[in-house]
Design a protein around this motif. Structure first.
Motif, mmCIF file in Angstrom:
data_model
loop_
_atom_site.group_PDB
_atom_site.id
_atom_site.type_symbol
_atom_site.label_atom_id
_atom_site.label_comp_id
_atom_site.label_asym_id
_atom_site.label_seq_id
_atom_site.Cartn_x
_atom_site.Cartn_y
_atom_site.Cartn_z
ATOM 1 N N ILE A 1 66.642 15.413 41.197
ATOM 2 C CA ILE A 1 67.851 15.954 41.808
ATOM 3 C C ILE A 1 69.034 15.774 40.864
ATOM 4 C CG2 ILE A 1 69.536 15.612 43.663
ATOM 5 C CD1 ILE A 1 67.187 14.997 45.515
ATOM 6 N N GLY A 2 69.120 14.593 40.255
ATOM 7 C CA GLY A 2 70.190 14.352 39.300
ATOM 8 C C GLY A 2 70.137 15.330 38.140
ATOM 9 N N VAL A 3 68.947 15.543 37.594
ATOM 10 C CA VAL A 3 68.782 16.478 36.487
ATOM 11 C C VAL A 3 69.116 17.902 36.928
ATOM 12 C CG1 VAL A 3 67.050 17.572 35.000
ATOM 13 C CG2 VAL A 3 67.128 15.083 35.216
ATOM 14 N N GLY A 4 68.656 18.279 38.126
ATOM 15 C CA GLY A 4 68.941 19.621 38.625
ATOM 16 C C GLY A 4 70.420 19.895 38.738
ATOM 17 N N ASN A 5 71.197 18.894 39.167
ATOM 18 C CA ASN A 5 72.636 19.071 39.304
ATOM 19 C C ASN A 5 73.331 19.227 37.959
ATOM 20 O OD1 ASN A 5 72.435 18.909 42.043
ATOM 21 N ND2 ASN A 5 73.133 16.796 42.204
ATOM 22 N N MET A 6 72.716 18.701 36.909
ATOM 23 C CA MET A 6 73.325 18.772 35.576
ATOM 24 C C MET A 6 72.916 20.022 34.810
ATOM 25 S SD MET A 6 72.634 14.871 34.326
ATOM 26 C CE MET A 6 73.036 13.458 35.361
ATOM 27 N N THR A 7 71.962 20.781 35.351
ATOM 28 C CA THR A 7 71.346 21.867 34.595
ATOM 29 C C THR A 7 71.873 23.220 35.060
ATOM 30 O OG1 THR A 7 69.340 20.518 34.463
ATOM 31 C CG2 THR A 7 69.146 22.845 33.866
ATOM 32 N N PRO A 8 72.389 24.043 34.147
ATOM 33 C CA PRO A 8 72.896 25.360 34.542
ATOM 34 C C PRO A 8 71.775 26.334 34.825
ATOM 35 C CG PRO A 8 73.046 25.107 32.168
ATOM 36 C CD PRO A 8 72.566 23.782 32.711
ATOM 37 N N ALA A 9 72.131 27.476 35.431
ATOM 38 C CA ALA A 9 71.159 28.538 35.668
ATOM 39 C C ALA A 9 70.626 29.032 34.335
ATOM 40 C CB ALA A 9 71.805 29.680 36.438
ATOM 41 N N GLY A 10 69.406 29.580 34.362
ATOM 42 C CA GLY A 10 68.799 30.094 33.151
ATOM 43 C C GLY A 10 67.795 29.150 32.545
ATOM 44 N N VAL A 11 67.817 27.890 32.968
ATOM 45 C CA VAL A 11 66.844 26.915 32.500
ATOM 46 C C VAL A 11 65.639 26.960 33.433
ATOM 47 C CG1 VAL A 11 66.382 24.484 32.034
ATOM 48 C CG2 VAL A 11 68.639 25.443 31.527
ATOM 49 N N LYS A 12 64.479 27.166 32.885
ATOM 50 C CA LYS A 12 63.273 27.213 33.703
ATOM 51 C C LYS A 12 62.956 25.810 34.212
ATOM 52 C CE LYS A 12 61.390 31.119 31.094
ATOM 53 N NZ LYS A 12 62.583 31.342 30.251
ATOM 54 N N MET A 13 62.592 25.729 35.484
ATOM 55 C CA MET A 13 62.360 24.427 36.090
ATOM 56 C C MET A 13 61.023 24.426 36.825
ATOM 57 S SD MET A 13 66.205 23.550 37.434
ATOM 58 C CE MET A 13 66.018 21.827 37.069
ATOM 59 N N VAL A 14 60.251 23.365 36.623
ATOM 60 C CA VAL A 14 58.966 23.193 37.298
ATOM 61 C C VAL A 14 58.997 21.855 38.013
ATOM 62 C CG1 VAL A 14 56.473 22.985 37.028
ATOM 63 C CG2 VAL A 14 57.771 24.516 35.528
ATOM 64 N N CYS A 15 58.803 21.888 39.323
ATOM 65 C CA CYS A 15 58.799 20.658 40.116
ATOM 66 C C CYS A 15 57.401 20.426 40.669
ATOM 67 C CB CYS A 15 59.809 20.762 41.256
ATOM 68 S SG CYS A 15 59.725 19.395 42.402
ATOM 69 N N VAL A 16 56.830 19.260 40.374
ATOM 70 C CA VAL A 16 55.471 18.933 40.799
ATOM 71 C C VAL A 16 55.496 17.685 41.668
ATOM 72 C CG1 VAL A 16 53.118 18.445 40.049
ATOM 73 C CG2 VAL A 16 54.605 19.874 38.625
ATOM 74 N N ASP A 17 54.938 17.780 42.874
ATOM 75 C CA ASP A 17 54.856 16.613 43.750
ATOM 76 C C ASP A 17 53.797 16.869 44.798
ATOM 77 O OD1 ASP A 17 55.673 14.532 45.899
ATOM 78 O OD2 ASP A 17 57.058 14.108 44.264
ATOM 79 N N ILE A 18 53.172 15.829 45.284
ATOM 80 C CA ILE A 18 52.151 15.964 46.322
ATOM 81 C C ILE A 18 52.774 16.228 47.686
ATOM 82 C CG2 ILE A 18 52.023 13.517 46.975
ATOM 83 C CD1 ILE A 18 49.041 15.930 46.452
ATOM 84 N N ASN A 19 54.069 15.898 47.813
ATOM 85 C CA ASN A 19 54.786 16.067 49.078
ATOM 86 C C ASN A 19 55.499 17.418 49.096
ATOM 87 O OD1 ASN A 19 56.445 15.980 51.320
ATOM 88 N ND2 ASN A 19 57.147 13.884 50.970
ATOM 89 N N PRO A 20 55.102 18.351 49.975
ATOM 90 C CA PRO A 20 55.737 19.679 49.992
ATOM 91 C C PRO A 20 57.239 19.614 50.247
ATOM 92 C CG PRO A 20 53.723 19.666 51.309
ATOM 93 C CD PRO A 20 54.006 18.247 50.958
ATOM 94 N N ALA A 21 57.695 18.648 51.067
ATOM 95 C CA ALA A 21 59.125 18.552 51.372
ATOM 96 C C ALA A 21 59.931 18.263 50.116
ATOM 97 C CB ALA A 21 59.354 17.460 52.416
ATOM 98 N N VAL A 22 59.374 17.421 49.243
ATOM 99 C CA VAL A 22 60.067 17.092 47.990
ATOM 100 C C VAL A 22 60.145 18.324 47.102
ATOM 101 C CG1 VAL A 22 59.945 15.731 45.870
ATOM 102 C CG2 VAL A 22 59.426 14.663 48.076
ATOM 103 N N VAL A 23 59.036 19.033 46.987
ATOM 104 C CA VAL A 23 58.991 20.222 46.136
ATOM 105 C C VAL A 23 59.978 21.272 46.631
ATOM 106 C CG1 VAL A 23 57.540 22.112 45.331
ATOM 107 C CG2 VAL A 23 56.626 19.788 45.435
ATOM 108 N N THR A 24 60.004 21.488 47.941
ATOM 109 C CA THR A 24 60.914 22.475 48.510
ATOM 110 C C THR A 24 62.359 22.098 48.235
ATOM 111 O OG1 THR A 24 59.332 23.010 50.260
ATOM 112 C CG2 THR A 24 61.629 23.623 50.627
ATOM 113 N N LYS A 25 62.694 20.835 48.423
ATOM 114 C CA LYS A 25 64.065 20.379 48.209
ATOM 115 C C LYS A 25 64.503 20.577 46.765
ATOM 116 C CE LYS A 25 67.063 16.339 48.904
ATOM 117 N NZ LYS A 25 67.963 17.027 49.818
ATOM 118 N N LEU A 26 63.621 20.275 45.842
ATOM 119 C CA LEU A 26 63.979 20.361 44.429
ATOM 120 C C LEU A 26 63.946 21.800 43.922
ATOM 121 C CD1 LEU A 26 62.087 17.225 43.096
ATOM 122 C CD2 LEU A 26 64.536 17.489 43.430
#
Length: 703
Positions: free
Chosen positions: A641-666
């Motif tokens: 979440i901290g990294v996401g807040n620091m990252t502008p649009a245009g940067v490709k992001m891949v979020c991996v987690d076993i918990n769907p709620a975490v993945v959805t949030k990120l």
């Protein structure tokens, strides 16, 4: 008795439920009893005649809802604003009501044909202040309130209805003599309830419970201290009586089938003009311009839904459809809001969608205010988002540098050149200029690529969360993207949690670093501790990584590791001394991959490399993320979440987690270039390395 109150009614000669234009009519078409309806109407008519003079407008055949005269219009003094019905089924009533108003000496005002307003069904005078409570959301448009305020010279208080059962204001809201109010709060949005509570003292608010509300207890006729209404519960009758009112109940069940009761069947035509009432500006309106693949990508629908959900009202003024596949569409939309605060909330969200002012003449410079206290922004400062942003200063658009979420825009001028940059609140200095409000701001969204249903072999996936059955497909696409970034000399950042180590993913992450796919590592104290524990002792959290069983005394391993690294002075020193010979941190040191370990209150030790100053850790994260093309977020919600807040649009992001709620949030951060993968992170890394090895083998064969 003589009473100056006059009320307009219409006999139910042609009343019938012939169609469905509200939830109450569903299931009741042609199921009303004409005889019972006449009997109930006559009983109401007789009761009202005891307290007021009743005038009658002749019913017209073919218009069964004309009996509901509350919707004829809105009357104040000798002025009458004619209704503009929302549904065609009632629009034919308008000429008959217009004729009656004109023949009875009223000056008739008519709204534009395309601006719905349904009279006293959606506009009720406060019996104390004389202000007008005006509803919108289902039958009446917010933009009508500005006309009403001007024509009647009254203060208009706009209330948004959100429950379709209560589609008119008079179905859930009844101002009473003496400034009292009978109402059903769940029928309104949060802003409207706050406005009601601000204007009406608690001791004068009578809250109607839902069982009475659905029997239209609020749809009542009030004359002085008498309230005439449909049948209600004894508890509500007692609550009303304690406020000094006399309740007269009469059954109106036949009219409930069409969505009306006592108030709907009447229109007060002797509303007194209050000396203190005066016109206000109840509606804040702006015209915005949207451009892009408005239909394909659903942008227009998203914008309209957003405006409605935020408590505003919208009207599409024009729409230009792109004819060719490559063409974009454009639209101008009038946005209305009941208050400047609501408008600012709506516009801030629309700006994030790429909306701009519809015409150059309307574009203003951004408003600036000076920072008066270090680390504290002025009130109403503009909060930044991930999209490239420009601000208009002295007539020119300035690109905002260091784009990120949740910052302020600071403006400076050096040697005649204006600079704009995102700054965290804590970094603001006294005397610095900060953008406030929403004027003079625009964001840039990618609009050149039309969404396509066709699958491109190695295109990066659009925003979304992938389920288990698609993991291999997603991994294939991510591997191809990583391979391309490395070939082009790009930059990949990884933010990882200790789960990577616990699930056996350390060897694969280490391989990614060794092969040049990872260019910076961000995490916490824990991932480094458990990675080094595995390297030095073969365990993670005291569990043997080969056998999967706890080792005797293993719970102390991580502390022994911390102690050893502290003795060495740093992770790099431990590598140089040959104490760490493999693993994630080993590869970072050996391959000069910078890392930052951000500490927390739960850290043991911590390691000497762990930055326990949170602000310095954030600053180092931001520095290491500059120029990043992709971020892999591996099972660490907090750091991601901290990294996401620091990252502008245009940067490709891949979020991996076993918990769907975490993945959805990120993943749900607005970026169109992000994907969430719901799976075990160790499995993901194993599959990823397998795909990369195949790509490397294929590349070697073509050389």
């Amino acid at each position: 008795m003589t009473n100056p109150t006059r009320i307009l009614m219409c006999a139910p000669d042609y009343y019938e439920v012939d169609y469905v234009i509200n939830p109450w009519m569903e299931g009741n078409v042609h199921k009303s009893s004409q005889a019972t309806a006449i009997e109930q109407w006559q009983a109401l008519h007789q009761i009202i005649k005891e307290y007021a003079t009743v005038d009658l407008v002749p019913p017209a055949q073919g218009w069964p809802d004309m009996v509901f005269t509350a919707n004829a219009g809105l009357v104040l003094g000798q002025k009458a604003i004619l209704s503009r019905f929302y549904h065609p089924e009632r629009q034919g009533e308008e000429p008959y009501f217009k004729q009656w108003f004109a023949e009875n000496g009223f000056q008739v005002y008519e709204l534009p044909q395309d601006l719905p307003f349904e009279g006293a069904g959606d506009a009720l005078f406060d019996r104390d202040s004389g202000a007008l409570w005006a509803g919108y959301g289902f039958r009446s448009e917010l933009d009508s309130h500005a006309y009403i305020a001007q024509w009647l010279d009254v203060e208009v208080l706009s209330l948004r209805l959100i429950d379709p059962r209560f589609y008119h204001l008079d179905t859930c809201f009844c101002p009473l003599s003496g400034g009292y109010l009978l109402y059903y709060p769940p029928a309104f949005d949060t802003y409207s309830n706050a406005l009601i509570e601000r204007r009406i003292p608690a001791e004068k608010r009578i809250i109607v419970p839902e069982p009475d509300a659905v029997n239209f207890a609020c749809n009542a006729v009030n004359v002085d201290d008498v309230i005439i209404m449909n049948k209600i519960s004894p508890e509500l009758e007692t609550a009303i009586a304690t406020k000094g009112f006399q309740v007269r109940q009469t059954s109106l069940t036949e009219f409930l089938k069409a969505g009306g009761a006592a108030k709907c069947l009447t229109l007060k035509t002797t509303e007194p003009i209050q000396e203190t009432a005066q016109a206000n500006a109840p509606v804040d309106s702006r015209i915005i311009h949207l451009e892009g693949h408005l239909l394909d990508a659903g942008i227009l629908n998203q914008a309209l839904d957003l405006i409605n959900e935020q408590g505003g009202s919208a009207k599409v003024l024009n729409f230009n459809l792109g004819i060719e596949r490559k063409n974009t569409s454009s639209a101008n939309v009038r946005v209305s809001a009941p208050s400047p605060t609501t408008m600012e909330d709506i516009m801030s969200a629309l700006i994030e969608m790429g909306a701009i002012s519809a015409s150059a003449e309307d574009v203003q410079d951004a408003h600036l205010e000076t920072v008066k206290q270090m680390g504290v922004a002025p009130d109403d400062f503009y909060v930044t988002n991930i999209y490239p942003t420009e601000v208009r200063i002295k007539g020119q658009w300035i690109q905002v540098m260091h784009q990120r979420m949740d910052g302020a825009i600071a403006i400076s001028e050096i040697n005649g050149t204006i600079h704009a940059r995102c700054r965290l609140l804590r970094d603001l200095q006294v005397g610095e200029k900060v953008v406030v409000g929403i004027d003079g701001i625009r964001t840039n969204h990618k609009t050149t690529a039309r969404p396509s249903a066709e699958k491109q072999e190695f295109s990066f996936m659009g925003a979304g969360v992938s389920s288990e059955r698609r993991v291999e497909l997603v991994v294939e696409q991510i591997a191809w993207e990583l391979h391309k970034i490395r070939a082009q000399g790009g930059k990949v950042a990884v933010t990882a949690g200790p789960v990577v180590i616990h699930t056996g993913g350390a060897q694969h992450l280490a391989s990614l670093i060794r092969q040049g796919y990872v260019h910076t590592l961000l995490g916490g104290n824990a991932i480094a501790v458990h990675d080094i524990e595995q390297s030095m002792m073969g365990t993670s959290l005291g569990v043997d990584m080969n056998k999967g069983v706890p080792v005797r005394g293993g719970h102390r391993h991580h502390l022994k590791v911390i102690n050893t690294i502290r003795r060495c002075g740093s992770i790099a020193n431990a590598v140089a001394q040959g104490l760490i010979t493999k693993g994630v941190m080993y590869e970072c040191v050996q391959n000069n991959v910078p890392f930052c370990l951000a500490g927390s209150i739960r850290d043991d030790g911590p390691l000497p490399d762990t930055e326990m100053d949170l602000i310095r850790a954030q600053e180092e994260y931001a520095r290491l993320l500059e120029g990043t093309n992709m971020v892999l977020m591996l099972s660490t919600m907090l750091h991601s979440i901290g990294v996401g807040n620091m990252t502008p649009a245009g940067v490709k992001m891949v979020c991996v987690d076993i918990n769907p709620a975490v993945v959805t949030k990120l993943s749900d951060r607005g970026s169109v270039e992000s994907v969430g993968v719901v799976t075990d992170v160790g499995l993901f890394l194993s599959l990823l390395m397998r795909q990369l090895d195949r790509l490397n083998q294929k590349a070697a064969m073509t050389v």
